[in-house]
Scaffold this motif. Structure first.
Motif, PDB file in Angstrom:
ATOM      1  N   SER A  41       0.825  -1.210   0.000  1.00 50.72           N
ATOM      2  CA  SER A  41       0.000   0.000   0.000  1.00 50.72           C
ATOM      3  C   SER A  41       0.858   1.257   0.000  1.00 50.72           C
ATOM      4  N   THR A  42       1.970   1.213   0.714  1.00 51.62           N
ATOM      5  CA  THR A  42       2.878   2.367   0.730  1.00 51.62           C
ATOM      6  C   THR A  42       3.428   2.638  -0.661  1.00 51.62           C
ATOM      7  N   LEU A  43       3.789   1.580  -1.375  1.00 53.50           N
ATOM      8  CA  LEU A  43       4.289   1.759  -2.736  1.00 53.50           C
ATOM      9  C   LEU A  43       3.191   2.308  -3.637  1.00 53.50           C
ATOM     10  N   LEU A  44       1.982   1.777  -3.510  1.00 57.23           N
ATOM     11  CA  LEU A  44       0.870   2.275  -4.317  1.00 57.23           C
ATOM     12  C   LEU A  44       0.629   3.755  -4.050  1.00 57.23           C
ATOM     13  N   GLN A  45       0.627   4.145  -2.782  1.00 56.93           N
ATOM     14  CA  GLN A  45       0.400   5.542  -2.426  1.00 56.93           C
ATOM     15  C   GLN A  45       1.517   6.436  -2.950  1.00 56.93           C
ATOM     16  N   THR A  46       2.737   5.926  -2.998  1.00 58.10           N
ATOM     17  CA  THR A  46       3.850   6.698  -3.555  1.00 58.10           C
ATOM     18  C   THR A  46       3.677   6.874  -5.056  1.00 58.10           C
ATOM     19  N   LEU A  47       3.350   5.799  -5.755  1.00 52.94           N
ATOM     20  CA  LEU A  47       3.144   5.886  -7.196  1.00 52.94           C
ATOM     21  C   LEU A  47       1.965   6.798  -7.532  1.00 52.94           C
ATOM     22  N   GLY A  48       0.937   6.794  -6.671  1.00 52.09           N
ATOM     23  CA  GLY A  48      -0.251   7.609  -6.904  1.00 52.09           C
ATOM     24  C   GLY A  48      -0.188   8.998  -6.319  1.00 52.09           C
ATOM     25  N   LEU A  49       0.995   9.403  -5.823  1.00 55.96           N
ATOM     26  CA  LEU A  49       1.243  10.743  -5.291  1.00 55.96           C
ATOM     27  C   LEU A  49       0.505  11.027  -3.983  1.00 55.96           C
ATOM     28  N   LEU A  50       0.035   9.998  -3.295  1.00 55.16           N
ATOM     29  CA  LEU A  50      -0.576  10.195  -1.990  1.00 55.16           C
ATOM     30  C   LEU A  50       0.474  10.171  -0.879  1.00 55.16           C
ATOM     31  N   ALA A  51       1.682   9.735  -1.221  1.00 51.71           N
ATOM     32  CA  ALA A  51       2.818   9.777  -0.305  1.00 51.71           C
ATOM     33  C   ALA A  51       4.052  10.141  -1.123  1.00 51.71           C
ATOM     34  N   ARG A  52       5.064  10.673  -0.467  1.00 49.91           N
ATOM     35  CA  ARG A  52       6.287  11.076  -1.168  1.00 49.91           C
ATOM     36  C   ARG A  52       7.387  10.033  -0.972  1.00 49.91           C
ATOM     37  N   PRO A  53       8.210   9.791  -2.019  1.00 44.56           N
ATOM     38  CA  PRO A  53       9.361   8.908  -1.836  1.00 44.56           C
ATOM     39  C   PRO A  53      10.365   9.535  -0.878  1.00 44.56           C
ATOM     40  N   LEU A  54      11.153   8.679  -0.192  1.00 43.18           N
ATOM     41  CA  LEU A  54      12.093   9.188   0.798  1.00 43.18           C
ATOM     42  C   LEU A  54      13.418   9.627   0.185  1.00 43.18           C
ATOM     43  N   ALA A  55      13.792   9.000  -0.918  1.00 40.42           N
ATOM     44  CA  ALA A  55      15.106   9.279  -1.487  1.00 40.42           C
ATOM     45  C   ALA A  55      14.974   9.692  -2.948  1.00 40.42           C
ATOM     46  N   SER A  56      16.014  10.343  -3.435  1.00 39.84           N
ATOM     47  CA  SER A  56      15.999  10.768  -4.827  1.00 39.84           C
ATOM     48  C   SER A  56      16.178   9.556  -5.734  1.00 39.84           C
ATOM     49  N   GLY A  57      15.767   9.704  -6.948  1.00 36.11           N
ATOM     50  CA  GLY A  57      15.852   8.649  -7.945  1.00 36.11           C
ATOM     51  C   GLY A  57      14.944   9.055  -9.092  1.00 36.11           C
ATOM     52  N   ARG A  58      14.827   8.228 -10.072  1.00 36.37           N
ATOM     53  CA  ARG A  58      13.959   8.539 -11.192  1.00 36.37           C
ATOM     54  C   ARG A  58      12.531   8.134 -10.856  1.00 36.37           C
ATOM     55  N   PHE A  59      11.613   9.077 -11.006  1.00 38.88           N
ATOM     56  CA  PHE A  59      10.200   8.815 -10.750  1.00 38.88           C
ATOM     57  C   PHE A  59       9.406   9.706 -11.692  1.00 38.88           C
ATOM     58  N   ASP A  60       9.064   9.166 -12.862  1.00 37.09           N
ATOM     59  CA  ASP A  60       8.492   9.958 -13.951  1.00 37.09           C
ATOM     60  C   ASP A  60       7.109   9.455 -14.343  1.00 37.09           C
ATOM     61  N   TYR A  61       6.326  10.374 -14.876  1.00 39.90           N
ATOM     62  CA  TYR A  61       5.017  10.060 -15.441  1.00 39.90           C
ATOM     63  C   TYR A  61       4.991  10.569 -16.865  1.00 39.90           C
ATOM     64  N   ILE A  62       4.638   9.692 -17.789  1.00 35.73           N
ATOM     65  CA  ILE A  62       4.525  10.061 -19.207  1.00 35.73           C
ATOM     66  C   ILE A  62       3.064   9.897 -19.582  1.00 35.73           C
ATOM     67  N   ALA A  63       2.348  11.002 -19.730  1.00 30.90           N
ATOM     68  CA  ALA A  63       0.897  10.975 -19.892  1.00 30.90           C
ATOM     69  C   ALA A  63       0.458  10.410 -21.236  1.00 30.90           C
TER      70      ALA A  63
END
Length: 228
Positions: A41-63
């Motif tokens: 659920s934490t991963l889902l919420q991160t992917l869905g922008l309901l939670a923020r990732p803790l560390a930098s890395g690539r996290f992109d959305y291509i509409a």
């Protein structure tokens, strides 16, 4: 498409998943499976922008195929909120409806918040009502009086009302009995497939993941592995 590479996700200073990499193809269903409490659920919420990732890395959305990647990890809150309203939708196990409203009012909510004209709202609700195969009238009755399966269908219809690009579903069938779950599941996956909507599904149901999802990721302790 959603693409994450090298992300750590969690809450506060607590890291739940480390060095996460996942690619969610456009128009397909992606399942995330694993043990209870593993971080699905934490991963889902991160992917869905309901939670923020803790560390930098690539996290992109291509509409869209011709769109440039939008870096999600660095979006300001206002930008995140706009994307949540315009492109993303959510279906939760506990549904989270407005209990004193009837079904049609709940389905209309995303459109009302956008200021969509009433005739368009009426037509959209009518279409979704037919798509979800409601078997009895539910106008005027608070959704708190509906069965679990009916409430979950209302939640799915509400998520689809605003024509999202991506639907995030967190154990949407987990609280239903097997017969009702199979019925609701059939309508959910059928409508997403017909509309070519991208889906991310968190589930314990390995059979549902296998039968309805084109790819699957499994959580092992603090890591994420693609298994199909």
């Amino acid at each position: 498409m959603l693409i994450a590479e090298g992300l750590s996700v969690g809450y506060g200073k607590t890291v739940i998943l480390k060095d996460v990499s996942i690619a969610v193809p456009r128009g397909q269903m992606t399942a995330i499976v694993g043990v209870t409490g593993g971080g699905k659920s934490t991963l889902l919420q991160t992917l869905g922008l309901l939670a923020r990732p803790l560390a930098s890395g690539r996290f992109d959305y291509i509409a869209a195929p011709d769109s440039s990647p939008l870096p999600l990890a660095t979006l300001r809150q206002g930008q995140r909120n706009h994307l949540i309203r315009s492109d993303f939708a959510y279906v939760f196990q506990r549904v989270e409806l407005v209990n004193h409203w009837d079904a049609r009012s709940n389905i209309s909510l995303p459109l009302l918040s956008r200021g969509v004209p009433q005739p368009v709202i009426d037509e959209t609700v009518r279409e979704l009502w037919d798509c979800m195969h409601f078997i009895r009238p539910m106008d005027g009755r608070p959704v708190a009086q509906l069965s679990g399966g009916e409430r979950q269908r209302v939640g799915i219809a509400r998520a689809l009302a605003a024509q999202p690009t991506v639907v995030f579903a967190d154990e949407p069938f987990g609280s239903l009995d097997p017969h009702t779950a199979n019925d609701v599941m059939e309508h959910f996956f059928r409508v997403l497939g017909e509309r070519a909507i991208t889906g991310v599904l968190v589930t314990h149901d390995l059979e549902a993941a296998w039968n309805h999802c084109q790819q699957e990721y499994q959580i092992h302790e603090t890591s994420l592995e693609r298994t199909r």
